[in-house]
Design an enzyme around this catalytic site. Structure first.
Site, PDB file in Angstrom:
ATOM      1  CG  HIS A 184       2.530   3.683  11.494  1.00  0.00           C
ATOM      2  ND1 HIS A 184       2.836   2.328  11.453  1.00  0.00           N
ATOM      3  CD2 HIS A 184       1.368   3.826  10.825  1.00  0.00           C
ATOM      4  CE1 HIS A 184       1.880   1.700  10.777  1.00  0.00           C
ATOM      5  NE2 HIS A 184       0.975   2.574  10.390  1.00  0.00           N
ATOM      6  CG  ASP A 228      -4.057   0.451  11.964  1.00  0.00           C
ATOM      7  OD1 ASP A 228      -4.734   1.493  11.917  1.00  0.00           O
ATOM      8  OD2 ASP A 228      -3.282   0.094  11.043  1.00  0.00           O
ATOM      9  CG  HIS A 230      -1.079  -0.214   8.136  1.00  0.00           C
ATOM     10  ND1 HIS A 230      -2.176   0.615   8.123  1.00  0.00           N
ATOM     11  CD2 HIS A 230      -0.819  -0.541   6.847  1.00  0.00           C
ATOM     12  CE1 HIS A 230      -2.569   0.811   6.866  1.00  0.00           C
ATOM     13  NE2 HIS A 230      -1.769   0.111   6.071  1.00  0.00           N
ATOM     14  CG  ASP A 316      -6.142   0.430   8.786  1.00  0.00           C
ATOM     15  OD1 ASP A 316      -6.329  -0.350   9.743  1.00  0.00           O
ATOM     16  OD2 ASP A 316      -5.192   1.242   8.762  1.00  0.00           O
TER      17      ASP A 316
HETATM   18  N1  Q9C Z   1       2.734   3.568  -0.844  1.00  0.00           N
HETATM   19  C1  Q9C Z   1      -2.261   4.105   9.711  1.00  0.00           C
HETATM   20  O1  Q9C Z   1      -3.147   3.344   9.367  1.00  0.00           O
HETATM   21  N2  Q9C Z   1       0.943   4.667   3.239  1.00  0.00           N
HETATM   22  N3  Q9C Z   1      -1.253   4.435   8.903  1.00  0.00           N
HETATM   23  C2  Q9C Z   1       2.131   4.927   2.543  1.00  0.00           C
HETATM   24  C3  Q9C Z   1       3.093   4.228   0.407  1.00  0.00           C
HETATM   25  C4  Q9C Z   1       0.987   4.981   4.630  1.00  0.00           C
HETATM   26  C5  Q9C Z   1      -1.137   3.902   7.594  1.00  0.00           C
HETATM   27  C6  Q9C Z   1       1.897   4.653   1.109  1.00  0.00           C
HETATM   28  C7  Q9C Z   1      -0.048   4.183   5.398  1.00  0.00           C
HETATM   29  C8  Q9C Z   1      -0.032   4.557   6.836  1.00  0.00           C
HETATM   30  C9  Q9C Z   1      -2.327   4.758  11.048  1.00  0.00           C
HETATM   31 ZN    ZN Z   2      -3.361   1.392   9.606  1.00  0.00          ZN
END
Ligand code: Q9C
Ligand code: ZN
Length: 377
Positions: A184, A228, A230, A316
């Protein structure tokens, strides 16, 4: 398979909390994640050889993808934050300059709080006292693995040319077990638990190596596959306008980071066609996921004709992930690894997300074992 990691990936970056749906929660990107994966790898020592050997590649490869002002910020943010009375958990932005905020006086950041708004796109990338050191270390571990990738790829090529010792069915693979993750992180933005883009730094390093130039003087080609859950907005941004590396991602539709990763994002200029986005519904099953990955490989990865594959390895996608997840079960991971093995290219796996600590070793291990051809697909 050789595994590159460092104890510092457990110890240096340990924020106490983050926020989910407005409520304070545990920090899901926790040090126990690495310990769980390590435990699996160490109990399968027939397949994995763990090394804590880390070389220092210095600032140069990091500066190739990240901006100096951003790096200075990461390095100094915590101390300034504490001086200015911030909570010891670490730096979190509060006012982020939304693009419709009417900044009529043109004010720019002046302190750690406003800097956080400038350089951070959400509240999940908490900067603690040693976060910069932790991210630096993760990048150096990844680079150490990348250097070894060049070596094993070279051996592989020689073996193929000699005809006997190796086959296209068993390409060499390495794994960088690092945290914090990276996909990210953009050139000058942290967020989503990510500070430095480990995979981006590794890909650019491979492309930059003068000794790796081909006979025609062209750099080696790298294909990044981001599995991943995301979308890797960071990696995509770094390489949106270039044809090398290719960036391809399978990710949850209408999921974090919400505003990137549409199928219509395909790259720009020279990079047009070299960013590939495949958003999938949360209802995606094992078969559907593996099918989508195989289709992506057939339609985009094979024709790209890369020299190296780098996998942004997140699990994930798992059905019981506490903050993400498709309907994907542990059975799918060896199949995913096997699909990657069938590409037949030297491959570097770099750890990204995956937050079901209980099944993390099994799921990451499943992908790596599948790549090794050790688990029936
Ligand atoms: N409701 C990776 O898997 N969550 N990053 C934010 C807001 C962040 C995931 C929550 C998730 C990041 C590397
Ligand atoms: Zn992720």
């Amino acid at each position: 398979m050789k595994v590159f990691t460092s104890k510092l990936c457990t110890t240096l970056h340990t924020p106490e909390f983050e926020f989910h749906g407005g409520a304070q929660s545990q920090h899901y990107e926790c040090p126990e994640r690495r310990e769980a994966i390590l435990k699996y790898l160490e109990s399968h020592s027939d397949s994995f050889e763990v090394t804590e050997h880390v070389e220092d590649f210095g600032y140069e490869p990091i500066k190739r993808v990240h901006k100096q002002g951003f790096l200075n910020y990461l390095e100094t943010a915590y101390d300034e934050w504490i001086l200015e009375g911030g909570h010891p958990n670490g730096v979190m932005p509060s006012t982020i300059p939304h693009y419709r905020l009417a900044r009529l006086g043109g004010q720019t950041p002046t302190n750690s709080l406003t800097n956080a708004g400038e350089y951070c796109f959400d509240m999940s990338a908490v900067i603690t006292k040693d976060t910069f050191k932790a991210a630096w270390n993760a990048a150096q571990v990844t680079l150490t693995a990348t250097k070894d990738l060049v070596r094993v790829a070279d051996q592989y090529e020689k073996g193929l040319a000699a005809g006997t010792t190796v086959s296209r069915e068993a390409p060499p693979g390495l794994y960088a077990l690092v945290r914090p993750p990276g996909h990210h992180a953009q050139s000058d933005l942290c967020g989503g638990y990510c500070f430095l883009n480990n995979v981006g730094i590794a890909a650019q390093w491979l492309i930059d190596r003068p000794e790796l130039r081909q006979k025609d003087g062209q750099p080696k080609k790298v294909a990044i596959i981001d599995i991943d859950f995301h979308h890797g907005n960071g990696t995509q941004e770094l390489f949106y306008k270039t044809s090398n590396p290719l960036y391809a991602s399978l990710h949850g539709r209408d999921a974090y980071p919400h505003f990137t990763g549409a199928a219509t994002e395909r790259g720009e200029g020279e990079g047009l066609g070299f960013s590939i986005n495949v958003p999938l519904p949360r209802s995606t099953s094992d078969d559907e996921y593996v099918e989508a990955l195989e289709k992506l490989i057939q339609e985009h990865i094979i024709p790209y004709d890369a020299d190296y594959i780098i996998i942004s390895l997140g699990v994930d996608t798992f059905k019981d992930d506490p903050i993400a997840g498709f309907l994907v079960t542990s059975e799918a991971y060896p199949r995913i690894g096997n699909a990657i093995r069938k590409i037949g290219l030297p491959t570097l796996f770099v750890q990204e997300g995956g937050y079901c600590v209980e099944k993390l070793g099994l799921n990451v291990g499943g992908i790596l074992q599948g790549f090794l051809g050790k688990v029936a697909a």
